[in-house]
Scaffold this motif. Structure first.
Motif, PDB file in Angstrom:
ATOM      1  N   GLU A 104       0.889  -1.137   0.174  1.00  0.00           N
ATOM      2  CA  GLU A 104       0.034   0.129  -0.101  1.00  0.00           C
ATOM      3  C   GLU A 104       1.104   1.349   0.011  1.00  0.00           C
ATOM      4  OE1 GLU A 104      -3.651  -0.773   2.776  1.00  0.00           O
ATOM      5  OE2 GLU A 104      -2.145  -1.754   3.665  1.00  0.00           O
ATOM      6  N   VAL A 105       0.536   2.283  -0.647  1.00  0.00           N
ATOM      7  CA  VAL A 105       1.096   3.439  -0.905  1.00  0.00           C
ATOM      8  C   VAL A 105       0.368   4.605  -0.145  1.00  0.00           C
ATOM      9  CG1 VAL A 105       2.315   5.057  -2.626  1.00  0.00           C
ATOM     10  CG2 VAL A 105       2.080   2.896  -3.018  1.00  0.00           C
ATOM     11  N   PHE A 106       1.131   5.477   0.825  1.00  0.00           N
ATOM     12  CA  PHE A 106       0.349   6.758   1.615  1.00  0.00           C
ATOM     13  C   PHE A 106       1.249   7.629   1.224  1.00  0.00           C
ATOM     14  CE2 PHE A 106      -0.621   2.672   3.859  1.00  0.00           C
ATOM     15  CZ  PHE A 106      -1.715   2.602   3.671  1.00  0.00           C
ATOM     16  N   GLU A 107       0.599   8.932   1.565  1.00  0.00           N
ATOM     17  CA  GLU A 107       1.306  10.576   1.701  1.00  0.00           C
ATOM     18  C   GLU A 107       2.070  10.594   0.315  1.00  0.00           C
ATOM     19  OE1 GLU A 107       3.854  10.448   5.244  1.00  0.00           O
ATOM     20  OE2 GLU A 107       2.484   9.506   6.393  1.00  0.00           O
ATOM     21  N   LYS A 108       1.500  10.347  -0.742  1.00  0.00           N
ATOM     22  CA  LYS A 108       1.831  10.728  -2.110  1.00  0.00           C
ATOM     23  C   LYS A 108       3.148  10.087  -2.490  1.00  0.00           C
ATOM     24  CE  LYS A 108      -0.539  15.279  -2.118  1.00  0.00           C
ATOM     25  NZ  LYS A 108      -0.436  16.668  -2.478  1.00  0.00           N
ATOM     26  N   GLY A 109       3.254   8.811  -1.828  1.00  0.00           N
ATOM     27  CA  GLY A 109       4.448   7.966  -2.180  1.00  0.00           C
ATOM     28  C   GLY A 109       5.704   8.055  -1.116  1.00  0.00           C
ATOM     29  N   LYS A 110       5.386   8.619  -0.131  1.00  0.00           N
ATOM     30  CA  LYS A 110       6.676   8.901   0.756  1.00  0.00           C
ATOM     31  C   LYS A 110       6.362   7.428   1.805  1.00  0.00           C
ATOM     32  CE  LYS A 110       7.963  12.326   2.747  1.00  0.00           C
ATOM     33  NZ  LYS A 110       8.292  13.844   3.458  1.00  0.00           N
ATOM     34  N   ARG A 111       5.199   6.982   1.961  1.00  0.00           N
ATOM     35  CA  ARG A 111       5.209   5.878   2.969  1.00  0.00           C
ATOM     36  C   ARG A 111       4.650   4.492   2.172  1.00  0.00           C
ATOM     37  NH1 ARG A 111       1.856   4.046   7.173  1.00  0.00           N
ATOM     38  NH2 ARG A 111       0.191   5.489   6.859  1.00  0.00           N
ATOM     39  N   TYR A 112       5.358   3.428   2.352  1.00  0.00           N
ATOM     40  CA  TYR A 112       4.987   2.249   1.971  1.00  0.00           C
ATOM     41  C   TYR A 112       4.609   1.258   2.909  1.00  0.00           C
ATOM     42  CZ  TYR A 112       5.972   3.529  -2.942  1.00  0.00           C
ATOM     43  OH  TYR A 112       6.386   4.012  -4.139  1.00  0.00           O
ATOM     44  N   VAL A 113       3.845   0.572   2.927  1.00  0.00           N
ATOM     45  CA  VAL A 113       3.418  -0.617   3.783  1.00  0.00           C
ATOM     46  C   VAL A 113       3.500  -1.922   2.810  1.00  0.00           C
ATOM     47  CG1 VAL A 113       2.157  -1.969   5.541  1.00  0.00           C
ATOM     48  CG2 VAL A 113       2.266   0.605   5.407  1.00  0.00           C
ATOM     49  N   PHE A 114       4.236  -2.664   3.271  1.00  0.00           N
ATOM     50  CA  PHE A 114       4.470  -4.224   2.457  1.00  0.00           C
ATOM     51  C   PHE A 114       3.842  -5.123   3.218  1.00  0.00           C
ATOM     52  CE2 PHE A 114       7.698  -1.510   0.562  1.00  0.00           C
ATOM     53  CZ  PHE A 114       7.629  -1.737  -0.686  1.00  0.00           C
ATOM     54  N   HIS A 115       3.045  -6.013   2.836  1.00  0.00           N
ATOM     55  CA  HIS A 115       2.433  -7.290   3.202  1.00  0.00           C
ATOM     56  C   HIS A 115       3.136  -8.712   2.934  1.00  0.00           C
ATOM     57  CE1 HIS A 115      -1.133  -4.857   4.821  1.00  0.00           C
ATOM     58  NE2 HIS A 115      -0.724  -4.110   3.889  1.00  0.00           N
ATOM     59  N   ILE A 116       3.797  -9.021   3.983  1.00  0.00           N
ATOM     60  CA  ILE A 116       4.821 -10.244   3.777  1.00  0.00           C
ATOM     61  C   ILE A 116       3.890 -11.451   3.301  1.00  0.00           C
ATOM     62  CG2 ILE A 116       6.724 -11.811   4.382  1.00  0.00           C
ATOM     63  CD1 ILE A 116       7.311  -8.611   3.899  1.00  0.00           C
ATOM     64  N   ARG A 117       4.160 -12.286   2.490  1.00  0.00           N
ATOM     65  CA  ARG A 117       3.279 -13.702   2.389  1.00  0.00           C
ATOM     66  C   ARG A 117       3.278 -14.514   3.401  1.00  0.00           C
ATOM     67  NH1 ARG A 117       2.346 -14.165  -3.165  1.00  0.00           N
ATOM     68  NH2 ARG A 117       3.422 -13.052  -4.310  1.00  0.00           N
TER      69      ARG A 117
END
Length: 555
Positions: A104-117
């Motif tokens: 997921e991408v937040f704050e116009k591309g400054k913060r990412y949250v990756f969901h590990i399998r």
């Protein structure tokens, strides 16, 4: 000290020569067996039947620690053993899910949250977690590790400051495990190539308990990468490593996408000699070569196009100048050497695989960026500059040493340039070749005067070619520093508007080409031989080939 080093280098060269001769002899024997008896199964035939890939991989790798190595030779092997958050499409390299199932991408591309399998596991059965990535980022950024590629993570908030030792609490860096399966990464600013960065091994995870079982987190050269010790998370496991003979990997049954991995194994063969490698290909010893001998390019291009490939490759072949040493600390000398180099002649008569003369450093059309500044070919101007530097007609000019790693193609080009400089400037150049590991050490420690250098883009963006020359950059092995250049690269990293960003790069590259710590020679073409049975080995500008997409078709 010097005599001991010289003795070791001689021994290393003798050992390397011995191994090359043995390899050539084995290949000749194989040829006699295969074509004389007509019954012996070749590597290629067996590999096609068993889904085993045999690859010529150039030199013996420096190592297999993804946080320490820096070369293409090493990348070819490490990419089979490890996987990052994001993988890449085998055709056009666009980012696709890897260890992370989605993000997921937040704050116009400054913060990412990756969901590990949930089904992402290490080769020993341990679950891959977000904590593994945070640990790995801390490791490569720790000043004590002195990782040359640490700067690849500087896009992450406060990563540069942590790497510089400005603080020691890693919780202040923009990497956080929200829980076992969610990883948050906060950037300094939005960048267009962040997901592509995840395909560089500097971002890949290492197994914490394995690292620390064999040494400290930041200890180099421990035995954790040996076949009996290593724990990895990619589509293959390390099976064996026979120094200067082969590195073999086998399919990792704990890999999350193992059912879609067709190959059962890969053998990487360090064949330094292009001629030996080409013979190995002809007798069915390998499926894919690292290159094509210069004198065989025309034959394969014209007579066997079904076996040869000449692909666009995002890279620049060049020489570095150690500007801390006289007379190379004089910009006039560096310019004279560059001005007297006939790049057109080099690409037309020496390399001959479609390479283009390089009159700037960043390859053309790198993500739409094209350098405006140019270096020239002007022998008379070169002679004037050399005279102004105190060496009229080459008089009094000291003998300089040109260092390159062992390879017929590097030697051929070095000899041609040696002759050009003798003819045009009347200066003497001594040639010195070293095997890959020794060569890398010499370059890293700046124990050279002029050194061969090749840079392949880590991702498709001009930044990968220009941010490396900042003051004390991990891959800046020239001793060069320019505060205005550093400022422009910093401004480019903070600019979101493409035109403004490219303008900063243009100004920075103009400085680089004016002061010339690096002398571009030509833009790469990836030339190789490939057996018709190989499937999924698509041409692309980074020469990346996700092995999970490669297979053999029975012929």
């Amino acid at each position: 000290m010097q005599n001991d080093t010289t003795h070791r280098c001689i021994n290393n060269r003798m050992k390397k020569l011995y191994l090359i001769l043995i390899n050539s002899l084995l290949i000749t024997i194989l040829s006699l067996i295969n074509f004389g008896c007509g019954v012996q199964e070749t590597n290629v035939e067996r590999g096609n039947r068993e889904q085993i890939l045999y690859i010529g991989n150039g030199s013996e790798p420096e190592g297999l620690d993804p946080h320490i190595v820096t070369g293409v030779t090493e990348h070819n092997i490490i990419s089979a053993l490890f996987e990052g958050l994001v993988s890449e499409d085998p055709i056009d390299l666009h980012p696709v899910p890897g260890v992370a199932e989605y993000w997921e991408v937040f704050e116009k591309g400054k913060r990412y949250v990756f969901h590990i399998r949930e089904d992402a596991f290490w080769s020993n059965g341990d679950a891959v977690t977000a904590h593994d990535f945070v640990y790995s980022y801390k490791r490569i950024l720790s000043p004590a590790l002195a990782a040359e590629y640490a700067y690849m993570l500087y896009v992450m908030k406060n990563a540069r400051a942590f790497n510089a030792g400005e603080f020691t609490d890693f919780s202040n860096v923009g990497a956080k495990a929200l829980d076992d399966k969610r990883l948050e990464i906060v950037l300094e600013t939005q960048i267009p190539y962040f997901l592509e960065l995840q395909n560089h091994y500097s971002w890949w995870p290492v197994h914490k308990s394995t690292i620390e079982k064999f040494g400290e987190m930041t200890e180099r050269g421990t035995s954790w990468t040996k076949p009996e010790n290593i724990v990895s998370n990619g589509p293959f496991n390390l099976k064996n490593w026979r120094i200067n003979q082969s590195i073999s990997v086998k399919k990792n049954l704990n890999y999350w996408d193992a059912e879609n991995v067709t190959l059962n194994g890969i053998n990487f063969l360090p064949i330094d000699s292009r001629d030996s490698e080409e013979r190995a290909f002809r007798v069915g010893y390998i499926h894919i070569t690292q290159s094509i001998p210069l004198h065989r390019i025309d034959y394969y291009r014209n007579e066997r196009p079904d076996l040869s490939r000449f692909d666009t490759y995002l890279g620049t072949y060049c020489y570095l100048f150690n500007i801390k040493l006289p007379p190379l600390n004089d910009i006039r000398v560096r310019k004279a050497l560059s001005l007297s180099l006939n790049r057109e002649e080099i690409t037309q008569y020496i390399t001959r695989a479609g390479q283009q003369p390089a009159y700037h450093f960043t390859p053309p059309d790198t993500r739409g960026y094209n350098t405006k500044a140019r270096i020239e070919y002007d022998i008379e101007k070169a002679k004037v500059l050399l005279a102004e530097a105190g060496y009229p007609g080459g008089q009094g000019f000291p003998v300089l040493e040109l260092l390159y790693n062992t390879s017929e193609s590097h030697r051929t080009l070095a000899e041609a340039i040696q002759q050009m400089w003798k003819k045009t400037l009347n200066i003497e150049i001594k040639l010195l070749n070293q095997e890959w590991k020794v060569f890398l050490n010499s370059m890293h420690s700046k124990n050279y005067q002029i050194g061969r250098f090749g840079w392949i883009g880590d991702y498709n963006d001009p930044n990968t070619f220009l941010d490396m020359w900042v003051t004390d950059g991990g891959n800046n092995r020239t001793g060069w520093s320019n505060s205005e250049y550093d400022k422009l690269i910093s401004l480019a990293s903070k600019t979101l508007v493409k035109e403004e960003r490219f303008n900063h790069f243009q100004d920075a590259e103009a400085i680089l080409l004016e002061e010339l710590p690096v002398m571009p020679i030509y833009f790469y073409v990836r030339s190789l031989l490939i057996q018709p049975s190989v499937r999924g080995w698509y041409p692309n500008i980074l020469d990346h080939h996700p092995y999970k997409s490669v297979s053999h078709e029975s012929m």
